[in-house]
Scaffold this active site. Sequence first.
Site, PDB file in Angstrom:
ATOM      1  N   GLU A 259       0.844  -1.208   0.000  1.00 40.31           N
ATOM      2  CA  GLU A 259       0.000   0.000   0.000  1.00 40.31           C
ATOM      3  C   GLU A 259       0.870   1.244   0.000  1.00 40.31           C
ATOM      4  O   GLU A 259       0.547   2.243  -0.648  1.00 40.31           O
ATOM      5  CB  GLU A 259      -0.956   0.006   1.195  1.00 40.31           C
ATOM      6  CG  GLU A 259      -2.010  -1.083   1.137  1.00 40.31           C
ATOM      7  CD  GLU A 259      -2.770  -1.111  -0.178  1.00 40.31           C
ATOM      8  OE1 GLU A 259      -3.198  -0.059  -0.664  1.00 40.31           O
ATOM      9  OE2 GLU A 259      -2.932  -2.209  -0.739  1.00 40.31           O
ATOM     10  N   TRP A 262       1.611   1.956  -3.419  1.00 41.89           N
ATOM     11  CA  TRP A 262       0.602   2.730  -4.173  1.00 41.89           C
ATOM     12  C   TRP A 262       0.810   4.230  -3.945  1.00 41.89           C
ATOM     13  O   TRP A 262       0.607   5.049  -4.846  1.00 41.89           O
ATOM     14  CB  TRP A 262      -0.815   2.327  -3.759  1.00 41.89           C
ATOM     15  CG  TRP A 262      -1.297   1.114  -4.501  1.00 41.89           C
ATOM     16  CD1 TRP A 262      -1.314  -0.164  -4.046  1.00 41.89           C
ATOM     17  CD2 TRP A 262      -1.817   1.078  -5.850  1.00 41.89           C
ATOM     18  NE1 TRP A 262      -1.818  -1.003  -5.023  1.00 41.89           N
ATOM     19  CE2 TRP A 262      -2.135  -0.268  -6.136  1.00 41.89           C
ATOM     20  CE3 TRP A 262      -2.049   2.040  -6.828  1.00 41.89           C
ATOM     21  CZ2 TRP A 262      -2.675  -0.670  -7.363  1.00 41.89           C
ATOM     22  CZ3 TRP A 262      -2.581   1.644  -8.051  1.00 41.89           C
ATOM     23  CH2 TRP A 262      -2.889   0.304  -8.305  1.00 41.89           C
ATOM     24  N   TRP A 290     -20.858  13.461 -19.097  1.00 43.62           N
ATOM     25  CA  TRP A 290     -21.163  13.722 -17.680  1.00 43.62           C
ATOM     26  C   TRP A 290     -22.463  14.487 -17.537  1.00 43.62           C
ATOM     27  O   TRP A 290     -22.859  15.237 -18.427  1.00 43.62           O
ATOM     28  CB  TRP A 290     -20.034  14.545 -17.052  1.00 43.62           C
ATOM     29  CG  TRP A 290     -18.681  13.889 -17.062  1.00 43.62           C
ATOM     30  CD1 TRP A 290     -17.593  14.293 -17.766  1.00 43.62           C
ATOM     31  CD2 TRP A 290     -18.282  12.723 -16.333  1.00 43.62           C
ATOM     32  NE1 TRP A 290     -16.536  13.452 -17.524  1.00 43.62           N
ATOM     33  CE2 TRP A 290     -16.932  12.482 -16.657  1.00 43.62           C
ATOM     34  CE3 TRP A 290     -18.926  11.854 -15.463  1.00 43.62           C
ATOM     35  CZ2 TRP A 290     -16.211  11.411 -16.126  1.00 43.62           C
ATOM     36  CZ3 TRP A 290     -18.203  10.789 -14.936  1.00 43.62           C
ATOM     37  CH2 TRP A 290     -16.871  10.571 -15.266  1.00 43.62           C
ATOM     38  N   ASN A 325     -10.766   2.952   3.148  1.00 41.35           N
ATOM     39  CA  ASN A 325     -10.411   2.830   1.730  1.00 41.35           C
ATOM     40  C   ASN A 325     -11.458   2.081   0.904  1.00 41.35           C
ATOM     41  O   ASN A 325     -11.820   2.503  -0.196  1.00 41.35           O
ATOM     42  CB  ASN A 325      -9.060   2.135   1.583  1.00 41.35           C
ATOM     43  CG  ASN A 325      -8.679   1.977   0.129  1.00 41.35           C
ATOM     44  OD1 ASN A 325      -8.560   2.968  -0.592  1.00 41.35           O
ATOM     45  ND2 ASN A 325      -8.525   0.741  -0.316  1.00 41.35           N
ATOM     46  N   TRP A 343     -15.744  12.895 -12.021  1.00 36.71           N
ATOM     47  CA  TRP A 343     -14.921  12.478 -10.897  1.00 36.71           C
ATOM     48  C   TRP A 343     -14.205  13.665 -10.262  1.00 36.71           C
ATOM     49  O   TRP A 343     -13.900  13.652  -9.058  1.00 36.71           O
ATOM     50  CB  TRP A 343     -13.904  11.411 -11.321  1.00 36.71           C
ATOM     51  CG  TRP A 343     -12.961  11.817 -12.418  1.00 36.71           C
ATOM     52  CD1 TRP A 343     -13.141  11.634 -13.759  1.00 36.71           C
ATOM     53  CD2 TRP A 343     -11.699  12.493 -12.288  1.00 36.71           C
ATOM     54  NE1 TRP A 343     -12.070  12.144 -14.457  1.00 36.71           N
ATOM     55  CE2 TRP A 343     -11.168  12.675 -13.585  1.00 36.71           C
ATOM     56  CE3 TRP A 343     -10.964  12.956 -11.196  1.00 36.71           C
ATOM     57  CZ2 TRP A 343      -9.948  13.310 -13.825  1.00 36.71           C
ATOM     58  CZ3 TRP A 343      -9.745  13.587 -11.428  1.00 36.71           C
ATOM     59  CH2 TRP A 343      -9.251  13.763 -12.730  1.00 36.71           C
ATOM     60  N   TRP A 366      -8.989   8.806  -7.588  1.00 35.88           N
ATOM     61  CA  TRP A 366     -10.245   9.150  -8.273  1.00 35.88           C
ATOM     62  C   TRP A 366     -10.172   8.743  -9.746  1.00 35.88           C
ATOM     63  O   TRP A 366     -11.129   8.220 -10.317  1.00 35.88           O
ATOM     64  CB  TRP A 366     -10.574  10.645  -8.115  1.00 35.88           C
ATOM     65  CG  TRP A 366     -11.332  10.888  -6.839  1.00 35.88           C
ATOM     66  CD1 TRP A 366     -10.798  11.236  -5.634  1.00 35.88           C
ATOM     67  CD2 TRP A 366     -12.742  10.731  -6.626  1.00 35.88           C
ATOM     68  NE1 TRP A 366     -11.790  11.319  -4.685  1.00 35.88           N
ATOM     69  CE2 TRP A 366     -12.990  11.025  -5.260  1.00 35.88           C
ATOM     70  CE3 TRP A 366     -13.811  10.391  -7.434  1.00 35.88           C
ATOM     71  CZ2 TRP A 366     -14.273  10.970  -4.703  1.00 35.88           C
ATOM     72  CZ3 TRP A 366     -15.103  10.339  -6.878  1.00 35.88           C
ATOM     73  CH2 TRP A 366     -15.318  10.626  -5.528  1.00 35.88           C
TER      74      TRP A 366
END
Length: 457
Positions: A259, A262, A290, A325, A343, A366
């Site tokens: 993690e 990431w 959108w 998360n 987003w 995102w």
Amino acid sequence: MTNDPILVWLRRDLRLTDHPALTHAAQQGPVVLAFCHDDQDGRALGGASRWWLHHSLAALGDTVTLARGRCEAEIPRLAEACGARAVYWNASADPALSATEARVRQALKIPTETFAGDELFSIGAVRTNAGTPFQVFTPFWRTALALPPPPQPLPRPAPLVLAPCPGLPLAALELMPKLDWWRGMAELWQPGEAGAAARLADFLDGPVETYQRDRDLPAKPGTSLLSPHLAFGEISPRQIWHAARALPPGDGIHTFLKELGWREFSRHLLARQPDLATIPLRPEFRAFPWRDDPEALRKWQMGRTGYPIIDAGLRQLWQTGWMHNRVRMIVASFLIKDLLIPWQAGEAWFWDTLVDADSANNAASWQWVAGSGADAAPFFRIFNPVTQGEKFDPDGTYVRTWVPELAHLPKAFVHQPWKMGRAPGYPPPMVDHALARTRALAAFKGLKDDPAQHLLL
Ligand SMILES: Cc1cc2nc3c(=O)[nH]c(=O)nc-3n(C[C@H](O)[C@H](O)[C@H](O)COP(=O)(O)OP(=O)(O)OC[C@H]3O[C@@H](n4cnc5c(N)ncnc54)[C@H](O)[C@@H]3O)c2cc1C
């Protein structure tokens, strides 16, 4: 040898341990530690981050000299006021912060030196065989792990001789919100280096062992809660890395370090693409149809969508400045795919309300959920808020904690209260998920015909 101090400019690294710029300065004599609050230093902080920053600076107390205004004016002014002979800082990975650093360097008439300390692997060091940046996480991390390991963290400098320098009182930075919506945050968090060290110790003392199993269960205290401390640099990734590696190896530690990987990956992406928070990495997403629906966005922000796991997450965020998360992924998918709201609107809401708002992690995550980013696998996945709730909050504890209107509901209905008729005070679902899913897939299919498929990296 001169006794003039070196000014160490604190960035998003509000700590004294494993701070390369501070260590190098302290080895040479007295130091002035300075922080400048500047709304134009990168992206202006959101409300929750401002609250955190206030308390993080309070934890540093008299150690730090405070200024407010444009950094390129204030840092040279402070350097002159305290007779500094040089200015040191740890270089930021975020290009928007580096731009400020370039302006400060240009404005200073004394030597400057920068150091690296906020990543495990320096930006640009992790590359494909062809020398290009990675677009997918797994090979990125595999390559990173084959590099020499991150250096051991530096101890807190001793002795640390602080030179006097006139600064502002903390209140003059006006970081605290006018309204006291932060009480829930104050109960959960202890901003500052000591709070970060305590969180790490607590996590490594127990939860890390079952991290692999529990990290997806939002009702359990299964993750480290280190994210806001990392966002403000109250602890370095190297400290975390080496503390975890010192324990007997296991699945929990392996997954936890991944993690952190990431986090690295996101920072490497942001360094390549400064507009990560606004521009989709997959260009075809610019044509996505959108919807502009402020009322729907507001319902989502307030946790009034009628889907319990979504509302629980958004209320947890509102009350504590943090969200689990797994739930971040579910609420993001709902906004983007069920509501077809861009987003970027969700990213901006998280930026304002998260205590761990991080320009790299937030934007990259995102984009990942939207399917418009790097490593967006599984491509255009749509989370079902009911089955996700049933799978990851099987007895409804998480929902009951954050959505009191549903606290009395039996387990069988807690993730779909509409099946029991209406729960008083709780809204019906704002969209039918099955219909919304079909609509989203149709919108996505329209994009696929676009020939532009390469990532903007
Ligand atoms: C839509 C969305 C937005 C997000 N926005 C942010 C953000 O603004 N700031 C932020 O720090 N994280 C963000 N994340 C990633 C992740 O949710 C948080 O880092 C994590 O929940 C923090 O809790 P923790 O410290 O207990 O994590 P742990 O599970 O204990 O992980 C340890 C550390 O690894 C890093 N990390 C964990 N997961 C990720 C991830 N998916 N991507 C990047 N780094 C990760 C974090 O620094 C974290 O503190 C976001 C995720 C999603 C899906």
